[in-house]
Design an enzyme around this catalytic site. Structure first.
Site, PDB file in Angstrom:
ATOM      1  N   GLU A  52       0.852  -1.201   0.000  1.00 11.67           N
ATOM      2  CA  GLU A  52       0.000   0.000   0.000  1.00 11.67           C
ATOM      3  C   GLU A  52       0.890   1.255   0.000  1.00 11.67           C
ATOM      4  O   GLU A  52       1.918   1.294   0.679  1.00 11.67           O
ATOM      5  CB  GLU A  52      -0.881  -0.011   1.261  1.00 11.67           C
ATOM      6  CG  GLU A  52      -1.845   1.159   1.335  1.00 11.67           C
ATOM      7  CD  GLU A  52      -2.767   1.100   2.562  1.00 11.67           C
ATOM      8  OE1 GLU A  52      -2.416   0.467   3.581  1.00 11.67           O
ATOM      9  OE2 GLU A  52      -3.862   1.700   2.494  1.00 11.67           O
ATOM     10  N   LYS A 135      -9.617   1.680  -2.634  1.00  9.01           N
ATOM     11  CA  LYS A 135      -9.888   1.197  -1.266  1.00  9.01           C
ATOM     12  C   LYS A 135     -11.323   1.565  -0.886  1.00  9.01           C
ATOM     13  O   LYS A 135     -11.700   2.744  -0.924  1.00  9.01           O
ATOM     14  CB  LYS A 135      -8.892   1.841  -0.312  1.00  9.01           C
ATOM     15  CG  LYS A 135      -8.906   1.308   1.107  1.00  9.01           C
ATOM     16  CD  LYS A 135      -7.766   1.966   1.888  1.00  9.01           C
ATOM     17  CE  LYS A 135      -7.505   1.328   3.239  1.00  9.01           C
ATOM     18  NZ  LYS A 135      -6.305   1.908   3.884  1.00  9.01           N
ATOM     19  N   CYS A 176      -5.652  -3.129   2.457  1.00 11.01           N
ATOM     20  CA  CYS A 176      -5.445  -3.024   3.898  1.00 11.01           C
ATOM     21  C   CYS A 176      -6.727  -3.147   4.732  1.00 11.01           C
ATOM     22  O   CYS A 176      -7.218  -4.237   4.943  1.00 11.01           O
ATOM     23  CB  CYS A 176      -4.673  -1.743   4.209  1.00 11.01           C
ATOM     24  SG  CYS A 176      -3.787  -1.898   5.776  1.00 11.01           S
TER      25      CYS A 176
HETATM   26  N1  LIG Z   1      -3.627   1.229   5.989  1.00 13.63           N
HETATM   27  C1  LIG Z   1      -4.607   0.703   6.664  1.00 13.63           C
HETATM   28  O1  LIG Z   1      -5.710   0.587   6.191  1.00 13.63           O
HETATM   29  C2  LIG Z   1      -4.248   0.238   8.040  1.00 13.63           C
HETATM   30  C3  LIG Z   1      -5.261  -0.711   8.621  1.00 13.63           C
HETATM   31  C4  LIG Z   1      -4.923  -1.111   9.993  1.00 13.63           C
HETATM   32  O2  LIG Z   1      -3.833  -0.869  10.502  1.00 13.63           O
HETATM   33  C5  LIG Z   1      -5.941  -1.817  10.758  1.00 13.63           C
HETATM   34  O3  LIG Z   1      -5.725  -2.075  11.939  1.00 13.63           O
HETATM   35  O4  LIG Z   1      -6.997  -2.155  10.202  1.00 13.63           O
END
Ligand SMILES: NC(=O)CCC(=O)C(=O)O
Length: 300
Positions: A52, A135, A176
């Site tokens: 990411e 996303k 993520c």
């Molecule tokens: N970059 C993100 O979306 C981090 C996501 C994350 O750390 C989580 O706990 O969920």
């Protein structure tokens, strides 16, 4: 048409040295992609994945500054030569030079209405941009005394699911925080994806607790391969990534895992593992949608 699922080699690049200079970030990413494409001495990878936000520091104040127009419309031809994104151009060129499928992690993308998205781009071995994923679920959390992060300060969430056919597997994409939403993974699996890939960057609070747990859960829930690809940890950066990029099989076994530093993780994806898991534990055909037809109808 049913997608072919054949054995293939996957390489995850846990990229380090992501700083403030975008040109340096792109140069470094290109260099490590070229290295990853050489293979691990056993086999050249068929698919390479970046993490990411690989071209900019990770933080909501940075997204609008680093954002680039991409302008991809699914199903319509895309002309790389006309594209205004230097990151897309670099990724397309290196995919073509290495003749490898490439999932270009994510970059901040701006559209013509001034909205900014966190977007993953995918290239075939000829360098064509074949898919994107914006996303969907923005990372807005607040754990007092530990971590507060609000992507929605500057980002807009995507509004569609993204899957593509690489010829050797059908692949579902998330970024993520998207991995926390089992619905996205389940739809991908029910639509025939064999492998789910999440460029990500968990943090030092939730990473140790949830990164592996969520990856293995999505794999076991849906009996698919799951892979998560993080930046390396950089304690001098504003955001400290957990690292631990990994590849999990449909039984929940970890096939390969990075530590915290820059590293390339390789794994062979064997379709037989997916089929034998689904035969032995046939949950994919035992679901009772007559009992739980639409979870969105139930109040929180
Ligand atoms: N970059 C993100 O979306 C981090 C996501 C994350 O750390 C989580 O706990 O969920």
């Amino acid at each position: 048409m049913t997608t072919v699922f054949r054995p293939f080699t996957l390489a995850l690049i846990q990229l380090g040295s992501i700083g403030a200079n975008k040109a340096d970030n792109l140069r470094h990413a290109r260099q490590v992609i070229l290295q990853a494409a050489q293979g691990n001495g056993v086999k050249k990878p068929d698919l390479i994945v970046l993490p990411e936000c690989f071209n900019s520091p990770y933080g909501h104040i940075h997204f609008p500054v680093y954002a680039e127009p991409i302008g991809f419309v699914p199903g319509k031809p895309y002309d790389i030569d006309q594209c205004q994104s230097e990151s897309v151009k670099m990724l397309s060129t290196v995919a073509r030079e290495t003749s490898t499928w490439l999932i270009g992690g994510s970059i901040p993308e701006c559209d013509s209405n001034g909205k900014v998205f966190n977007t993953c781009t995918v290239y075939d071995p000829k360098g064509a941009l074949v898919a994107t994923h914006r996303k969907v679920h923005l990372f807005d959390i607040d754990i007092p005394g530990q971590i507060k992060f609000k992507e929605s300060e500057t980002l807009t969430g995507g509004s569609s699911l993204s899957h593509f056919d690489a010829g050797f597997a059908k692949i579902g994409l998330g970024i993520c925080y998207d991995i926390r939403f089992p619905e996205l993974a389940m739809i991908a699996a029910r639509q025939g994806c064999h492998v789910l890939i999440y460029p990500g960057a968990f943090n030092m609070t939730t990473g140790p607790l949830h990164w592996e747990l969520l990856s293995r859960s999505r794999a076991v829930d849906n009996q698919v391969f799951v892979s998560v690809c993080s930046p390396a940890r950089d304690l001098s950066a504003g955001y400290h990534a957990w690292g631990h990029s990994m590849i999990v099989d449909p039984m929940g076994r970890i096939l390969g895992e990075a530590g915290a530093e820059e590293e390339i993780v390789y794994a062979t994806i064997e379709p037989e593992v997916l089929y034998s898991t689904r035969t032995g534990i046939p949950v994919t055909v035992q679901r009772r949608f007559d009992v739980y037809p639409d979870v969105s109808k139930f109040p929180n």
